[in-house]
Design a protein around this motif. Structure first.
Motif, PDB file in Angstrom:
ATOM      1  N   GLU A   5       0.855  -1.187   0.000  1.00 58.40           N
ATOM      2  CA  GLU A   5       0.000   0.000   0.000  1.00 58.40           C
ATOM      3  C   GLU A   5       0.890   1.235   0.000  1.00 58.40           C
ATOM      4  O   GLU A   5       1.661   1.468   0.928  1.00 58.40           O
ATOM      5  CB  GLU A   5      -0.915   0.012   1.233  1.00 58.40           C
ATOM      6  N   CYS A   6       0.799   2.031  -1.061  1.00 62.04           N
ATOM      7  CA  CYS A   6       1.620   3.236  -1.161  1.00 62.04           C
ATOM      8  C   CYS A   6       1.119   4.258  -0.145  1.00 62.04           C
ATOM      9  O   CYS A   6      -0.034   4.669  -0.203  1.00 62.04           O
ATOM     10  CB  CYS A   6       1.543   3.797  -2.584  1.00 62.04           C
ATOM     11  N   PRO A   7       1.970   4.682   0.800  1.00 58.37           N
ATOM     12  CA  PRO A   7       1.494   5.624   1.820  1.00 58.37           C
ATOM     13  C   PRO A   7       1.269   7.035   1.269  1.00 58.37           C
ATOM     14  O   PRO A   7       0.688   7.875   1.949  1.00 58.37           O
ATOM     15  CB  PRO A   7       2.618   5.617   2.868  1.00 58.37           C
ATOM     16  N   CYS A   8       1.707   7.284   0.031  1.00 57.38           N
ATOM     17  CA  CYS A   8       1.549   8.624  -0.547  1.00 57.38           C
ATOM     18  C   CYS A   8       0.218   8.786  -1.269  1.00 57.38           C
ATOM     19  O   CYS A   8      -0.362   9.867  -1.256  1.00 57.38           O
ATOM     20  CB  CYS A   8       2.693   8.924  -1.503  1.00 57.38           C
ATOM     21  N   CYS A   9      -0.270   7.724  -1.927  1.00 57.02           N
ATOM     22  CA  CYS A   9      -1.528   7.849  -2.667  1.00 57.02           C
ATOM     23  C   CYS A   9      -2.575   6.848  -2.205  1.00 57.02           C
ATOM     24  O   CYS A   9      -3.712   6.898  -2.673  1.00 57.02           O
ATOM     25  CB  CYS A   9      -1.292   7.739  -4.171  1.00 57.02           C
ATOM     26  N   GLY A  10      -2.194   5.921  -1.329  1.00 60.68           N
ATOM     27  CA  GLY A  10      -3.182   4.991  -0.776  1.00 60.68           C
ATOM     28  C   GLY A  10      -3.536   3.823  -1.671  1.00 60.68           C
ATOM     29  O   GLY A  10      -4.358   2.991  -1.299  1.00 60.68           O
ATOM     30  N   VAL A  11      -2.903   3.741  -2.839  1.00 57.54           N
ATOM     31  CA  VAL A  11      -3.213   2.637  -3.755  1.00 57.54           C
ATOM     32  C   VAL A  11      -2.584   1.340  -3.243  1.00 57.54           C
ATOM     33  O   VAL A  11      -1.465   1.342  -2.748  1.00 57.54           O
ATOM     34  CB  VAL A  11      -2.688   2.982  -5.173  1.00 57.54           C
ATOM     35  N   LEU A  12      -3.326   0.244  -3.356  1.00 56.24           N
ATOM     36  CA  LEU A  12      -2.752  -1.081  -3.104  1.00 56.24           C
ATOM     37  C   LEU A  12      -2.034  -1.477  -4.383  1.00 56.24           C
ATOM     38  O   LEU A  12      -2.653  -1.951  -5.324  1.00 56.24           O
ATOM     39  CB  LEU A  12      -3.848  -2.088  -2.773  1.00 56.24           C
ATOM     40  N   ALA A  13      -0.733  -1.254  -4.404  1.00 56.17           N
ATOM     41  CA  ALA A  13       0.002  -1.376  -5.662  1.00 56.17           C
ATOM     42  C   ALA A  13       0.619  -2.757  -5.819  1.00 56.17           C
ATOM     43  O   ALA A  13       1.356  -3.236  -4.956  1.00 56.17           O
ATOM     44  CB  ALA A  13       1.083  -0.307  -5.735  1.00 56.17           C
TER      45      ALA A  13
ATOM     46  N   LEU B 126      -5.271  -5.017 -19.062  1.00 49.40           N
ATOM     47  CA  LEU B 126      -3.995  -4.353 -19.318  1.00 49.40           C
ATOM     48  C   LEU B 126      -3.332  -3.758 -18.085  1.00 49.40           C
ATOM     49  O   LEU B 126      -2.138  -3.477 -18.099  1.00 49.40           O
ATOM     50  CB  LEU B 126      -4.204  -3.230 -20.342  1.00 49.40           C
ATOM     51  N   ALA B 127      -4.124  -3.520 -17.019  1.00 43.25           N
ATOM     52  CA  ALA B 127      -3.591  -2.803 -15.845  1.00 43.25           C
ATOM     53  C   ALA B 127      -3.630  -3.681 -14.601  1.00 43.25           C
ATOM     54  O   ALA B 127      -4.572  -4.445 -14.411  1.00 43.25           O
ATOM     55  CB  ALA B 127      -4.406  -1.532 -15.608  1.00 43.25           C
ATOM     56  N   PRO B 128      -2.622  -3.554 -13.704  1.00 45.70           N
ATOM     57  CA  PRO B 128      -2.619  -4.321 -12.462  1.00 45.70           C
ATOM     58  C   PRO B 128      -3.418  -3.613 -11.365  1.00 45.70           C
ATOM     59  O   PRO B 128      -3.096  -3.710 -10.196  1.00 45.70           O
ATOM     60  CB  PRO B 128      -1.136  -4.390 -12.103  1.00 45.70           C
ATOM     61  N   ALA B 129      -4.445  -2.860 -11.754  1.00 46.26           N
ATOM     62  CA  ALA B 129      -5.250  -2.098 -10.793  1.00 46.26           C
ATOM     63  C   ALA B 129      -6.584  -2.810 -10.574  1.00 46.26           C
ATOM     64  O   ALA B 129      -7.085  -3.485 -11.467  1.00 46.26           O
ATOM     65  CB  ALA B 129      -5.506  -0.696 -11.334  1.00 46.26           C
ATOM     66  N   ASP B 130      -7.119  -2.661  -9.350  1.00 47.01           N
ATOM     67  CA  ASP B 130      -8.415  -3.256  -9.044  1.00 47.01           C
ATOM     68  C   ASP B 130      -9.504  -2.361  -9.632  1.00 47.01           C
ATOM     69  O   ASP B 130      -9.756  -1.269  -9.134  1.00 47.01           O
ATOM     70  CB  ASP B 130      -8.582  -3.391  -7.527  1.00 47.01           C
ATOM     71  N   LEU B 131     -10.144  -2.821 -10.697  1.00 47.67           N
ATOM     72  CA  LEU B 131     -11.142  -2.001 -11.382  1.00 47.67           C
ATOM     73  C   LEU B 131     -12.570  -2.466 -11.094  1.00 47.67           C
ATOM     74  O   LEU B 131     -13.505  -2.125 -11.822  1.00 47.67           O
ATOM     75  CB  LEU B 131     -10.874  -2.001 -12.896  1.00 47.67           C
ATOM     76  N   HIS B 132     -12.736  -3.238 -10.015  1.00 47.72           N
ATOM     77  CA  HIS B 132     -14.084  -3.651  -9.627  1.00 47.72           C
ATOM     78  C   HIS B 132     -14.901  -2.407  -9.280  1.00 47.72           C
ATOM     79  O   HIS B 132     -14.361  -1.460  -8.691  1.00 47.72           O
ATOM     80  CB  HIS B 132     -14.010  -4.590  -8.417  1.00 47.72           C
TER      81      HIS B 132
END
Ligand SMILES: [Zn+2]
Lengths: 109, 192
Positions: A5-13, B126-132
């Motif tokens: 979890e990036c502490p700068c933007c909160g994204v679970l990267a 295409l992206a490793p992001a959670d798009l739910h």
């Protein structure tokens, strides 16, 4: 797969959104340092099987650097914390102690 | 002034969703201290909307501000007004630590439209992001990667996504999106 979890933007990267930056909390030795200190700064690194502290950069994201504490063999993440931190924070160390009693890393335990 | 030409001249592809290169789009990178009142006011004066919070994108008409990092925002506005927008920001922020730069011609913008579930899955391939839908909705700017290049994506509405990438990889991103939207490639992961 490692997820931090990036502490700068909160994204679970996802790991593929990040770039590794090597060991955390290195102390820089420059002009005026002894040869041993300079060698240690340049070359001597921890390489543990277990608890480790690292720098990561959210390169395919907000672009910021941060710190992460994790287990190198299980990929368990103990926490992430800001880059502007010179040693592992107390709350992270307490969390590690609860999960890995008796752990040590450099001068920390 | 010379006529602006976008990266792919409006190229489009229709598969399980429609992919269109959106043509010239004004974009200004603004950096500075998020807490500075002068910065907030200058951004609002140029974009007509308040600076959004973390990972947000706030829009009003043909203008918007997107949160890019704790000290960086992207202002979207008509291409012909980007130059003037930068000048306005620089005048307003003289003496305040900041950076304002017109990056319109360094980027490419794509519009992805279609059925909401199809649109999410094309991007999710295409992206490793959670798009739910529970994790990613309108009003959020998500910087991530599409295959091997950085990109930023957001939903204008449930049926319309926008994708920004560097201009130099515009044709790569167009090809990626087109392959991910190939007819018959439905996954159905986000179908209710
Ligand atoms: Zn981040």
């Amino acid at each position: 797969m490692l997820i931090l979890e990036c502490p700068c933007c909160g994204v679970l990267a996802d790991e593929t959104e990040l770039a590794p930056g090597g060991e955390a909390h290195l102390k820089r030795f420059g002009p005026g340092a002894s040869d041993d200190e300079f060698e240690g700064y340049l070359f001597m690194r921890e390489n543990p099987r277990g608890v480790h502290f690292e720098r990561w950069r959210h390169v395919n994201g907000c672009g910021k650097w941060f710190h992460a504490a994790r287990d190198t063999s299980t990929l368990e993440v103990f926490g992430t914390y800001p880059a502007q931190t010179t040693e592992p924070p107390r709350d992270i160390r307490d969390r590690i102690s609860a999960r890995r009693p008796g752990w040590t890393w450099r001068e920390f335990a | 002034m010379s006529e602006a030409v976008s990266a792919l001249n409006g190229q489009s592809f229709v598969g399980i969703v429609k992919i269109e290169e959106a043509g010239p789009q004004g974009m200004i990178t603004l950096r500075g201290d998020a807490g500075a009142a002068a910065l907030q006011k200058a951004a609002r004066d140029v974009a007509g909307v308040d600076m959004p919070g973390i990972r947000g994108i706030a829009a009003a008409g043909d203008r918007a501000i997107a949160w890019m990092s704790p000290d960086e925002w992207l202002i979207l506005l008509p291409h012909a007004q980007a130059h003037e927008g930068v000048a306005t920001l620089r005048t307003a922020l003289a003496g305040t630590h900041h950076l304002a730069e017109n990056v319109s011609d360094a980027r490419a913008l794509f519009r992805v439209t279609g059925e909401p579930a199809r649109l999410r899955e094309v991007l999710a391939k295409l992206a490793p992001a959670d798009l739910h839908p529970d994790r990613f909705g309108t009003g959020e700017m998500r910087r991530t990667r599409l295959a091997q290049v950085p990109a930023a994506i957001w939903l204008d509405s449930a049926g319309e996504a926008r994708v920004i990438c560097f201009r130099s990889v515009a044709s790569y991103v167009f090809d990626l999106l087109s392959v991910a939207a190939a007819p018959g490639s439905e996954v159905g992961f986000f179908d209710a």
